[in-house]
Design a protein around this motif. Structure first.
Motif, mmCIF file in Angstrom:
data_model
loop_
_atom_site.group_PDB
_atom_site.id
_atom_site.type_symbol
_atom_site.label_atom_id
_atom_site.label_comp_id
_atom_site.label_asym_id
_atom_site.label_seq_id
_atom_site.Cartn_x
_atom_site.Cartn_y
_atom_site.Cartn_z
ATOM 1 N N LEU A 61 0.750 -1.236 0.161
ATOM 2 C CA LEU A 61 -0.057 -0.045 0.107
ATOM 3 C C LEU A 61 0.724 1.271 -0.038
ATOM 4 O O LEU A 61 0.659 2.053 -0.609
ATOM 5 N N SER A 62 1.834 1.331 0.693
ATOM 6 C CA SER A 62 2.981 2.408 0.796
ATOM 7 C C SER A 62 3.491 2.711 -0.637
ATOM 8 O O SER A 62 3.771 3.655 -0.861
ATOM 9 N N GLN A 63 3.774 1.456 -1.305
ATOM 10 C CA GLN A 63 4.116 1.581 -2.846
ATOM 11 C C GLN A 63 3.288 2.141 -3.692
ATOM 12 O O GLN A 63 3.339 2.974 -4.452
ATOM 13 N N LEU A 64 1.888 1.822 -3.668
ATOM 14 C CA LEU A 64 0.803 2.431 -4.236
ATOM 15 C C LEU A 64 0.748 4.071 -4.021
ATOM 16 O O LEU A 64 0.622 4.660 -4.885
ATOM 17 N N SER A 65 0.991 4.344 -2.882
ATOM 18 C CA SER A 65 0.915 5.909 -2.330
ATOM 19 C C SER A 65 1.936 6.465 -3.027
ATOM 20 O O SER A 65 1.991 7.556 -3.570
ATOM 21 N N LEU A 66 3.211 5.916 -3.088
ATOM 22 C CA LEU A 66 4.351 6.645 -3.495
ATOM 23 C C LEU A 66 4.232 6.685 -5.082
ATOM 24 O O LEU A 66 4.692 7.687 -5.611
ATOM 25 N N MET A 67 3.673 5.665 -5.975
ATOM 26 C CA MET A 67 3.378 5.818 -7.442
ATOM 27 C C MET A 67 2.478 6.748 -7.328
ATOM 28 O O MET A 67 2.544 7.485 -8.471
ATOM 29 N N ASP A 68 1.395 7.090 -6.664
ATOM 30 C CA ASP A 68 0.403 8.065 -6.867
ATOM 31 C C ASP A 68 0.986 9.581 -6.672
ATOM 32 O O ASP A 68 0.781 10.189 -7.462
ATOM 33 N N MET A 69 1.897 9.499 -5.742
ATOM 34 C CA MET A 69 2.433 11.035 -5.575
ATOM 35 C C MET A 69 3.238 11.252 -6.781
ATOM 36 O O MET A 69 3.356 12.349 -7.268
#
Length: 312
Positions: A61-69
């Motif tokens: 989930l943290s990787q998803l947030s990083l990609m979204d940013m």
């Protein structure tokens, strides 16, 4: 500038004009972007700081947030600067960078969502074997694979798009450089590249989507056989968040990349592109924070620590 080989920049016509209504929409978009960046940064911070969230699921989930940013940062700053300064030119290198990062992050998210579906499938269907089926070593390998597969797609699209000669008009009726839009300006036959890009996009969307649907088919079967109502509710709450994110992302991506050319229009392309590059990154942290009790608990504990520090 008429010679295709000498075209050193392109013009992005943008998303807004300077009418009052569009100025209001521009301010609303900036507010959404700032909220999105804050929400995803907060999600990464919570997962990093709270030991209870140090699990493969929350790491993904943290990787998803990083990609979204990164996705928001790839398109919106340039679009905002163009609108405020009136300078809408973008260099070939800048255009190539946007074309590289968009498929890298978009393709990476496709595979990351499939990895998250596998993680939930292992947790719900095989809870006793979960530490073995989703070890940290496997989680890191899957994450690295998502980034590398996305980067490979982005590199191929950027290299191929910029290899064509561009002559005459070099205005893109868009607010960022995107390969399908850019190659329409090429003064060469791009049909082979467009067909190859279409097939590549279909595969990068449908292969992960088939894995996601298979995983959730197994999860649904497991939920129906659960005797504990509490366990069923907890599993359903966690999985429904992921299903909502998958629906938002794949709905916009399929509409953008899998429509025939005859059904495409510039205005629709820009609206859908704004949705998956701006609005989806905002909705992801909201969905996971509202539907997930563990994230809400981590946020409550974090706010409690901040309040305690402020009173010292």
């Amino acid at each position: 500038m008429e010679n295709g080989s000498s075209t050193s920049y392109f013009i992005l016509l943008g998303l807004f004009n300077h009418s009052t209504a569009h100025q209001v929409l521009f301010m609303m978009l900036l507010a959404i972007v700032l909220t999105s960046l804050f929400g995803n940064a907060l999600m990464i911070l919570l997962i990093h700081r709270d030991r209870r969230l140090h699990t493969p699921m929350y790491f993904l989930l943290s990787q998803l947030s990083l990609m979204d940013m990164m996705l928001v940062s790839t398109t919106v700053p340039k679009m905002a600067a163009d609108y405020l300064t009136g300078n809408k030119a973008i260099s070939r290198a800048g255009c190539g960078a946007q074309i590289f990062f968009l498929p890298t992050l978009g393709g990476g998210e496709c595979f990351l969502l499939a990895a998250m579906a596998y993680d939930r499938c292992a947790a719900v269907c095989h809870p006793l074997r979960y530490p073995m089926l989703m070890s940290w070593q496997l989680c890191l390998r899957m994450t690295m694979s998502c980034w590398l597969l996305g980067a490979a797609d982005g590199l191929l699209q950027a290299a191929a798009s910029l290899s064509f000669p561009y002559c005459g008009a070099h205005e893109l009726d868009h607010f960022f450089c995107e390969a399908p839009v850019l190659v329409r300006l090429a003064c060469a036959d791009t049909s082979v590249f467009e067909n190859a890009m279409y097939i590549c996009c279909v595969l990068m969307l449908l292969v992960p989507l088939s894995l996601i649907l298979s995983s959730y088919g197994l999860i649904l079967a497991a939920l129906l056989h659960m005797r504990s109502t509490e366990a069923r509710k907890k599993a359903f709450a966690t999985c429904s968040s992921h299903v909502a994110v998958v629906g938002l992302f794949y709905g916009a991506a399929i509409f953008t990349y899998m429509r025939p050319k005859s059904h495409r229009s510039t205005n629709h392309d820009k609206v859908v592109s704004a949705f998956y590059t701006v609005f989806t990154p905002l909705l992801n942290p909201l969905i996971y924070s509202v539907r997930n009790s563990e994230v809400k608990g981590a946020l409550t504990r974090c706010m409690g620590r901040c309040v305690a520090l402020s009173h010292e």
